[in-house]
Structure formats: structure tokens, C-alpha cells
Design a protein around this motif. Sequence first.
Motif, mmCIF file in Angstrom:
data_model
loop_
_atom_site.group_PDB
_atom_site.id
_atom_site.type_symbol
_atom_site.label_atom_id
_atom_site.label_comp_id
_atom_site.label_asym_id
_atom_site.label_seq_id
_atom_site.Cartn_x
_atom_site.Cartn_y
_atom_site.Cartn_z
ATOM 1 N N LEU A 148 0.836 -1.195 0.000
ATOM 2 C CA LEU A 148 0.000 0.000 0.000
ATOM 3 C C LEU A 148 0.870 1.244 0.000
ATOM 4 O O LEU A 148 0.602 2.210 -0.736
ATOM 5 C CB LEU A 148 -0.922 0.000 1.218
ATOM 6 N N LEU A 149 1.927 1.249 0.789
ATOM 7 C CA LEU A 149 2.835 2.398 0.844
ATOM 8 C C LEU A 149 3.491 2.643 -0.515
ATOM 9 O O LEU A 149 3.651 3.792 -0.936
ATOM 10 C CB LEU A 149 3.912 2.169 1.902
ATOM 11 N N GLU A 156 0.307 -6.034 -6.073
ATOM 12 C CA GLU A 156 1.609 -5.511 -5.661
ATOM 13 C C GLU A 156 2.256 -6.411 -4.609
ATOM 14 O O GLU A 156 3.482 -6.612 -4.615
ATOM 15 C CB GLU A 156 1.443 -4.093 -5.099
ATOM 16 N N ALA A 157 1.446 -6.945 -3.702
ATOM 17 C CA ALA A 157 1.955 -7.769 -2.602
ATOM 18 C C ALA A 157 2.198 -9.219 -3.000
ATOM 19 O O ALA A 157 2.910 -9.949 -2.301
ATOM 20 C CB ALA A 157 0.974 -7.720 -1.431
ATOM 21 N N GLY A 158 1.570 -9.637 -4.119
ATOM 22 C CA GLY A 158 1.705 -11.031 -4.543
ATOM 23 C C GLY A 158 0.911 -11.978 -3.672
ATOM 24 O O GLY A 158 1.328 -13.119 -3.420
ATOM 25 N N VAL A 159 -0.255 -11.495 -3.183
ATOM 26 C CA VAL A 159 -1.136 -12.346 -2.366
ATOM 27 C C VAL A 159 -2.522 -12.378 -2.988
ATOM 28 O O VAL A 159 -2.873 -11.532 -3.810
ATOM 29 C CB VAL A 159 -1.242 -11.822 -0.915
ATOM 30 N N VAL A 162 -5.758 -1.355 6.659
ATOM 31 C CA VAL A 162 -4.344 -1.433 6.289
ATOM 32 C C VAL A 162 -3.688 -0.068 6.480
ATOM 33 O O VAL A 162 -2.609 0.049 7.076
ATOM 34 C CB VAL A 162 -4.170 -1.888 4.822
ATOM 35 N N LEU A 163 -4.350 0.956 5.979
ATOM 36 C CA LEU A 163 -3.829 2.312 6.099
ATOM 37 C C LEU A 163 -3.691 2.718 7.558
ATOM 38 O O LEU A 163 -2.668 3.292 7.963
ATOM 39 C CB LEU A 163 -4.744 3.294 5.374
#
Length: 203
Positions: free
Chosen positions: A20-21, A40-43, A58-59
Motif C-alpha cells: 500500500l505504501l 503488488e503484494a503477490g497475495v 491497512v492504512l
Amino acid sequence: MERKTDRRTILTKTVIKDSLLELLAYSVYEKITVTAVCREAGVTRATFYLHYQNLDEVLDEALDDALRLTELDPKFGQFPSSHEAYFQSRENDEPDIDAFLPACQRAASNPKYRALFLNESMSHLILDKMYHKERAIRIPDIMAAHHLTEWEADIIFRYMLYGNFAVNKSLAWVKNEDWYHAQDVIRSFTAPKELRRKKGEAR
């Protein structure tokens, strides 16, 4: 049933927050989707929802992580005395000067979290969290240092918090000569009367 927080869970959540960042570095928060973060995280989305209900969670956790770093500073919460210590550190060119800086600046100094503070859509969320996180420490200190009521100290705290944030943001959170000069001016302006008088007599 409460899920055990094991090393794999911590690692997965860290990857999601870091993703997220990274996305915040080039996109406003409102345009970021769970799908984009997962990519982006690959999940998978199933993995994401195993740990978080939505992106706001998450934020919120990422902001907590960023601001929690400031609490590790030994001088965190020492508002009145930190004015004098700040000026002494500046005069002696001491390496720990940043420990006296506003929490947002100390968090933004970490490259990992800088995207949060540079992102145009994050300011109100960061400021709201910082206000509620620090008010219990800062307001009593301001009351004692400036002989104000709680209501008056709350106004000054908001003024200082939002004002410092705006100045830091206008200078892109880069700690250069202009930035430190701005901090000196702010500190001189907000220092207790006794310290301002003492500094004036020393000149």
C-alpha cells in the motif's frame, strides 16, 4: 475465535502494508483498490481478507506503525523542556537534534513512510490520528508551559500541529538548511515566555 499472530501472519501483513505504501507513492489513496494492493503484494484476495476487512484497516495500521516510531525516541512527550533542549542541541550541533522535532517530521524522515506524508490525500487522516494520539501528552504540557486552560491549550496544540504539518509539507519534508531554519523560527515563536526572555537576554 482469536487468530494466533504468528511470524507468517506478521510477514504477510507487513507485505500488504508495504505494498500500500508503494502504491501511495504515485497514486491517491481513493484510487487504490484491494486488487491493486494484492497484485503488488503477490497475495490473493482471500489472503488479504484473512487479515484485513478493508484498505482503511491497512492504512490505519501503517499510520500507527509510522507514528509508533516516534514513541521510541527517549524525548517523546517532553514538550516544555524540549524547547530549551532543542536550542541547546542546535547550538552544540548535536546529532540527536531530530528527537526534538514534531512527530510527523520524525516519521516522515523514514523513507518507508515518506509516501504517506507526501500523498495529497493523506493529510487529514494523518493529522486526525496525530491529534488523538498526542493530545493527552501535549495539552497538559502546553498548559503548564504557557499557563493556559485546557481549552486554550487544545487550540494552541491544534495550531502547532496543523501549522507544523503545513510548513513541513511545503518544504517536501526535506531536512535541509531552509528546513532547519524554519524549525528554529517556529520553536522561537512557540517557546514559553520565560525561555524567550532568557534567549533575548543572552543576545
